[in-house]
Design a protein around this motif. Structure first.
Motif, PDB file in Angstrom:
ATOM      1  N   LEU A 148     -14.985  -7.438  14.831  1.00  0.00           N
ATOM      2  CA  LEU A 148     -13.880  -8.155  14.194  1.00  0.00           C
ATOM      3  C   LEU A 148     -13.861  -7.900  12.690  1.00  0.00           C
ATOM      4  O   LEU A 148     -12.789  -7.739  12.093  1.00  0.00           O
ATOM      5  N   SER A 149     -15.039  -7.868  12.065  1.00  0.00           N
ATOM      6  CA  SER A 149     -15.111  -7.557  10.629  1.00  0.00           C
ATOM      7  C   SER A 149     -14.565  -6.156  10.365  1.00  0.00           C
ATOM      8  O   SER A 149     -13.814  -5.935   9.403  1.00  0.00           O
ATOM      9  N   PHE A 150     -14.957  -5.206  11.207  1.00  0.00           N
ATOM     10  CA  PHE A 150     -14.446  -3.842  11.084  1.00  0.00           C
ATOM     11  C   PHE A 150     -12.924  -3.828  11.217  1.00  0.00           C
ATOM     12  O   PHE A 150     -12.219  -3.186  10.427  1.00  0.00           O
ATOM     13  N   ALA A 151     -12.403  -4.555  12.209  1.00  0.00           N
ATOM     14  CA  ALA A 151     -10.962  -4.582  12.449  1.00  0.00           C
ATOM     15  C   ALA A 151     -10.201  -5.178  11.269  1.00  0.00           C
ATOM     16  O   ALA A 151      -9.141  -4.676  10.875  1.00  0.00           O
ATOM     17  N   GLU A 152     -10.731  -6.248  10.687  1.00  0.00           N
ATOM     18  CA  GLU A 152     -10.061  -6.893   9.561  1.00  0.00           C
ATOM     19  C   GLU A 152      -9.938  -5.941   8.382  1.00  0.00           C
ATOM     20  O   GLU A 152      -8.882  -5.855   7.741  1.00  0.00           O
ATOM     21  N   TYR A 153     -11.009  -5.210   8.072  1.00  0.00           N
ATOM     22  CA  TYR A 153     -10.962  -4.283   6.944  1.00  0.00           C
ATOM     23  C   TYR A 153     -10.080  -3.084   7.232  1.00  0.00           C
ATOM     24  O   TYR A 153      -9.372  -2.591   6.348  1.00  0.00           O
ATOM     25  N   LEU A 154     -10.101  -2.625   8.468  1.00  0.00           N
ATOM     26  CA  LEU A 154      -9.277  -1.474   8.813  1.00  0.00           C
ATOM     27  C   LEU A 154      -7.789  -1.838   8.769  1.00  0.00           C
ATOM     28  O   LEU A 154      -6.972  -1.098   8.195  1.00  0.00           O
ATOM     29  N   VAL A 155      -7.427  -2.970   9.320  1.00  0.00           N
ATOM     30  CA  VAL A 155      -6.024  -3.393   9.331  1.00  0.00           C
ATOM     31  C   VAL A 155      -5.560  -3.729   7.925  1.00  0.00           C
ATOM     32  O   VAL A 155      -4.424  -3.417   7.531  1.00  0.00           O
ATOM     33  N   GLU A 156      -6.436  -4.355   7.138  1.00  0.00           N
ATOM     34  CA  GLU A 156      -6.074  -4.750   5.779  1.00  0.00           C
ATOM     35  C   GLU A 156      -5.698  -3.553   4.915  1.00  0.00           C
ATOM     36  O   GLU A 156      -4.892  -3.658   3.991  1.00  0.00           O
ATOM     37  N   ALA A 157      -6.268  -2.385   5.236  1.00  0.00           N
ATOM     38  CA  ALA A 157      -5.967  -1.181   4.458  1.00  0.00           C
ATOM     39  C   ALA A 157      -4.515  -0.745   4.620  1.00  0.00           C
ATOM     40  O   ALA A 157      -3.976  -0.041   3.757  1.00  0.00           O
ATOM     41  N   PHE A 158      -3.865  -1.183   5.709  1.00  0.00           N
ATOM     42  CA  PHE A 158      -2.485  -0.777   5.963  1.00  0.00           C
ATOM     43  C   PHE A 158      -1.491  -1.926   5.751  1.00  0.00           C
ATOM     44  O   PHE A 158      -0.311  -1.792   6.035  1.00  0.00           O
ATOM     45  N   VAL A 159      -1.976  -3.054   5.260  1.00  0.00           N
ATOM     46  CA  VAL A 159      -1.117  -4.219   5.038  1.00  0.00           C
ATOM     47  C   VAL A 159      -1.171  -4.586   3.574  1.00  0.00           C
ATOM     48  O   VAL A 159      -2.252  -4.725   3.000  1.00  0.00           O
TER      49      VAL A 159
END
Length: 502
Positions: A148-159
């Protein structure tokens, strides 16, 4: 391996899929793993060398915590000086625990870490309770939290300029678990190569932070570090929970012991990897915290939700994007290492009859414990989808240090009950005693000083273990459908036991 063994003629550990109890003598037999005839039985191969062992330790210990929220230790200790003392103390405690585990791993060269140590040292019931809690809560929740931590940082890069959508984060987290599980089921060699690459990447990121911090200190920015021990807490509970925060970042120091049977020359490489890996991580954590405080005030550090990103924005200029990338890569590497080791726990427990037999099978060609890996992934995905895993972090360290303490007790007991067992590596007996006392403090201290409902949940789940053990393991009650289900998944996944009769 001929295909006939997939058609129902396999001899399983406990019969047709049943769970079986072990006598004290049988428990002692796991001092060495099963030794199948070469070329006849499918088994895990030794493909983890010294470098990969160090990478596994470092890669699973250094996740997102040191980059995202080291503020937990500072917040609970109240001062810069005490914060650094706790980080050092956590490193020393983890190193002492790992050294004791090095002896356990060389005297009992079987995969499964705490599970096999409790089985040999303390007996069936403690080992089963450990496998029960870890297989269904601790290991899957750790994988879920990291992904989940990985997902948050990955998605945040595109938002931009808004919070990342929760549904998208959940979906990416689920896909990450699926992808990592596929890598680990596909090839041990591929999984270790992924671990090596991402460990190197996170060490480069740490080096960037340390060099930036040292540069800031060289310019005279020492005012925050000079605050020393001002406002240090006097609460026993605060110090214990500060250790919890630090030990969460250090957790993973025992992960190499989960794959002992896959380490090349374990009597040499297991202790050596621990001796190299633990001091390296401790030094990294201390230097990173000092670097943060060379650039940010304690108040700014406490207010930041992603300390490494704030640090990068302050000191890296146009290269600030390196920090979010570093956090993402570090978290992915930690998730890969967690997946790699978690499956081995289920595998070891099932092989001894404490979980269903199918979890002890390996793929006929790839020689990976794919059923155990898939089982761990399914529970982790369920936790992510349920969306209620935040409280798991609060009692993770509380629960896991119960079992770390029990492993130390097992080592102490085996010094008396198995004095003649080969010990290629032997620690001074004071070390397991010291770690045992510290584990008691970490478990009892917060309960006495500041009890929380999470501790009751954790103890309740631990105490539920014997209620499952008595009918299913001790009395060997097996539902009628288990044998057919085992055969179905055996054919579906193309897996076989690690030993069988021709």
């Amino acid at each position: 391996m001929d295909g006939g063994h997939l058609n129902g003629s396999v001899q399983t550990n406990g019969g047709s899929g049943q769970l079986s109890d072990l006598s004290e003598g049988e428990a002692g037999d796991v001092l060495a793993p099963p030794a199948p005839d070469e070329g006849n039985a499918t088994h895990l191969e030794r493909r983890v060398g010294l470098f990969s062992g160090v990478a596994l330790i470092v890669g699973t210990m250094i996740g997102s915590g040191i980059f995202v929220s080291p503020k937990g230790v500072l917040e609970r200790t109240g001062s810069v000086g005490m914060c650094l003392v706790v980080w050092m103390g956590c490193g020393v405690l983890s190193t002492l625990g790992a050294l004791a585990y090095a002896e356990l791993g060389t005297v009992i060269p079987s995969s499964g870490a705490e599970y096999v140590y409790l089985l040999v040292g303390l007996g069936n019931l403690p080992a089963f309770v450990f496998s029960w809690v870890c297989s269904f809560v601790l290991k899957p929740s750790m994988l879920a939290i990291i992904c989940l931590s990985f997902a948050e940082y990955l998605v945040e890069a595109f938002v931009e300029e808004c919070e990342p959508p929760a549904q998208v984060v959940t979906l990416v987290g689920v896909l990450t678990i699926g992808g990592i599980t596929f890598i680990n089921c596909f090839s041990v060699t591929l999984a270790t190569k992924v671990q090596n690459v991402f460990t190197a990447a996170k060490l480069i990121a740490i080096a960037i932070i340390v060099v930036g911090g040292m540069y800031s200190l060289a310019e005279g920015n020492t005012q925050y570090l000079r605050q020393g021990f001002e406002h240090t807490t006097s609460s026993v509970s605060d110090v214990a929970t500060a250790f919890y925060s630090g030990l969460w970042a250090y957790d993973g120091w025992n992960n190499l012991n989960y794959v002992t049977e896959e380490i090349k020359n374990p009597s040499r490489n297991l202790p050596l990897a621990i001796i190299i890996g633990l001091p390296l991580v401790t030094a990294c954590y201390l230097l990173v915290n000092i670097s943060y405080l060379a650039v940010m005030s304690p108040i700014e550090l406490l207010q930041s939700d992603a300390v490494a990103v704030t640090f990068g924005n302050r000191i890296l200029g146009v290269m600030a994007w390196l920090m979010p990338l570093a956090v993402t890569m570090s978290t992915f590497g930690a998730a890969n290492g967690t997946c790699f080791t978690s499956g081995r726990l289920c595998y070891a427990a099932a092989r001894q009859g404490h979980l269903v037999d199918i979890l002890s099978y390996v793929h006929v060609r790839r020689l990976t414990p794919s059923p155990a890996l898939i089982f761990n992934a399914i529970i982790a995905i369920a936790m992510i989808v349920a969306g209620d895993i935040g409280s798991l972090i609060d009692f993770f360290s509380f629960t896991v240090w119960i079992f770390y303490g029990m492993a130390m007790a097992a080592l102490i007991v085996m010094r008396r009950t198995k004095p003649d067992a080969p010990r290629p590596y032997k620690v001074p007996i004071v070390i397991p005693w010291l770690v045992l006392f510290m584990s008691i403090y970490l478990v009892v201290g917060p309960i006495i000083d500041a009890p929380q409902i999470e501790y009751l949940y954790a103890l309740g789940f631990v105490l539920a273990g014997p209620l499952v053990y008595i009918p299913f393991v001790h009395y060997k009650w097996t539902p009628a459908f288990v044998g057919k289900t085992t055969l179905f998944f055996q054919k579906l996944l193309e897996v076989v036991p690690t030993s069988y009769d021709d």
